[in-house]
Scaffold this active site. Structure first.
Site, PDB file in Angstrom:
ATOM      1  N   ALA A 104       0.872  -1.166   0.367  1.00  0.00           N
ATOM      2  CA  ALA A 104      -0.260  -0.112  -0.204  1.00  0.00           C
ATOM      3  C   ALA A 104       0.728   1.453  -0.202  1.00  0.00           C
ATOM      4  O   ALA A 104       0.745   2.974   0.033  1.00  0.00           O
ATOM      5  CB  ALA A 104      -0.895  -0.239   1.144  1.00  0.00           C
ATOM      6  N   LYS A 108       1.021   9.141  -3.713  1.00  0.00           N
ATOM      7  CA  LYS A 108      -0.421   9.257  -3.990  1.00  0.00           C
ATOM      8  C   LYS A 108      -0.944  11.020  -4.464  1.00  0.00           C
ATOM      9  O   LYS A 108      -2.342  10.256  -5.651  1.00  0.00           O
ATOM     10  CB  LYS A 108      -1.313   8.388  -3.450  1.00  0.00           C
ATOM     11  N   SER A 147      -3.714   0.291  -7.203  1.00  0.00           N
ATOM     12  CA  SER A 147      -3.199   0.243  -7.711  1.00  0.00           C
ATOM     13  C   SER A 147      -4.475   1.777  -8.106  1.00  0.00           C
ATOM     14  O   SER A 147      -4.965   1.847  -6.597  1.00  0.00           O
ATOM     15  CB  SER A 147      -3.211  -0.387  -9.384  1.00  0.00           C
ATOM     16  N   LYS A 150      -5.878   6.496 -11.865  1.00  0.00           N
ATOM     17  CA  LYS A 150      -5.685   7.080 -12.294  1.00  0.00           C
ATOM     18  C   LYS A 150      -4.632   6.596 -13.513  1.00  0.00           C
ATOM     19  O   LYS A 150      -3.468   7.378 -14.031  1.00  0.00           O
ATOM     20  CB  LYS A 150      -5.214   8.246 -11.068  1.00  0.00           C
ATOM     21  N   GLY A 191     -12.168  10.755   2.781  1.00  0.00           N
ATOM     22  CA  GLY A 191     -11.019  11.262   3.816  1.00  0.00           C
ATOM     23  C   GLY A 191     -10.319  10.436   4.184  1.00  0.00           C
ATOM     24  O   GLY A 191     -10.084  10.584   4.956  1.00  0.00           O
ATOM     25  N   THR A 213     -11.756  22.693  -8.942  1.00  0.00           N
ATOM     26  CA  THR A 213     -11.272  22.602 -10.181  1.00  0.00           C
ATOM     27  C   THR A 213     -12.084  23.416 -11.063  1.00  0.00           C
ATOM     28  O   THR A 213     -11.361  23.810 -11.926  1.00  0.00           O
ATOM     29  CB  THR A 213      -9.863  21.418 -10.383  1.00  0.00           C
TER      30      THR A 213
END
Length: 363
Positions: A104, A108, A147, A150, A191, A213
């Site tokens: 993990a 990221k 994974s 993205k 979160g 954005t």
């Protein structure tokens, strides 16, 4: 996860005990949002030892205190380590000889990796290479890689790094006689540290504005609990399917993507600040998409009865192991030399679908 829910979680998922009972489980990124949740849940299934690895001292300290209090009889060991250190990883595998690895650990955050690509690739690509090769050398039973959506048609360096790690593990799986390499691809986790919900809550506490954005941006979301139960289910399913499936890639049933504008409005409404705080459109960040996908066009999905998992099948030929290993050696060299230009050049050669806004000069 609340402690008083432990009994119900263990009962509902009793089949998982056959996978983890009396096993040594290594969890990288063990202090992070997902890694710490893996620790809490796997502890319910009587492992012989949890091996917690992270490069963040504070996060490791926090999970150490929590596990000591909630699971006083749990046998666990803490390693402060960086996955990009080959020697450190090899020493840990030699000492602890884990049966199962949950990988993990990752950098990221899209913006952070855009600004620090060499560090991002050292962790996400070379760290994965170090751990997976150690898994092969020490005959690890299962290696589960976290994974992200993205990684599908990546537009960011973070996504590209995770896609390259996927290709590497798929190539290893095709050539592995012992270790089973699994990949679970999913979207954003509600979160998680540094994600949009904690950001919005912080901005609300400061009186705003909420920075968005693009008004059409949407993302897949999942809870920590569902993500971790999916990872554990991958372990169970891989035992059932490994004789018939060579490309062990899964995705989680994520439902419909959530519009971030709707998320922002809901948080404002529940805070009682709907009419007092502005939502400000600031423009897409570098490497950011309006929407994400969980599958490539040449990938198809197959539902797995009784689970939230979908097995992914690809028509794409698996990359030759020696070829991708050669590229990864060049990636490591570029990263160690902090040569972001050379790193970009290699990445574009490996991933023709990488829609990077920059170009490089060279062959």
């Amino acid at each position: 996860m609340l402690l008083n829910s432990n009994d119900s979680v263990a009962h509902k998922n009793a089949h998982l005990k056959t996978v983890f009972l009396n096993k040594r489980i290594l969890i990288t990124g063990a202090g992070g949002s997902i890694g710490s949740e893996i620790c809490r849940v796997v502890a319910l299934f009587s492992p012989s030892e949890l091996i917690l690895l992270d490069n963040n001292e504070y996060f490791l300290w926090k999970i150490r205190i929590e596990l000591s209090e909630k699971f006083p009889h749990l046998n666990f060991t803490i390693f402060l380590a960086d996955v990009s250190s080959f020697a450190r990883i090899e020493n840990i595998f030699q000492e602890k000889k884990p049966h199962i690895v949950f990988h993990a650990a990752a950098l990221k955050h899209v913006k952070m990796v855009e600004e620090n690509p060499c560090e991002g690739f050292l962790t996400n690509v070379i760290g994965t290479k170090n751990l997976s090769e150690a898994a092969l050398r020490h005959d690890i039973e299962k290696f589960i890689f976290l994974s992200t959506d993205k990684a599908v048609n990546p537009s960011s360096r973070m996504g590209a790094s995770k896609r390259i790690a996927e290709l590497w593990l798929q190539s290893l799986q095709a050539n592995s006689q012992q270790t089973v390499f699994n990949i679970l691809r999913f979207g954003n986790v509600y979160g998680s540290v540094g994600s949009v919900i904690p950001l919005f809550r912080h901005q609300i506490s400061q009186g705003g504005p909420l920075t968005l954005t693009h008004e059409s941006v949407s993302r897949y979301f999942i809870t920590h609990e569902k993500a971790v139960m999916g990872l554990l289910e991958v372990c169970f399913q891989s035992e059932l399917r490994q004789q018939t499936c060579t490309n062990m890639l899964y995705i989680l049933e994520m439902g419909q993507p959530v519009k971030i504008m709707d998320l922002a409005k809901n948080l404002l409404m529940h805070s009682g600040q709907k009419d007092n705080i502005e939502i400000k459109i600031v423009g897409l960040a570098k490497g950011e998409k309006i929407e994400e996908a969980l599958l490539y066009d040449d990938e198809s999905q197959e539902s797995i009865l009784g689970t939230d998992l979908l097995a992914v099948h690809s028509k794409r030929q698996i990359v030759n192991l020696e070829s991708i290993k050669n590229h990864l050696e060049k990636i490591e060299q570029a990263c160690r030399q902090s040569d972001a230009g050379e790193l970009l050049k290699i990445t574009l050669k490996m991933l023709p679908e990488f829609s990077c806004s920059e170009t490089y000069v060279g062959d």
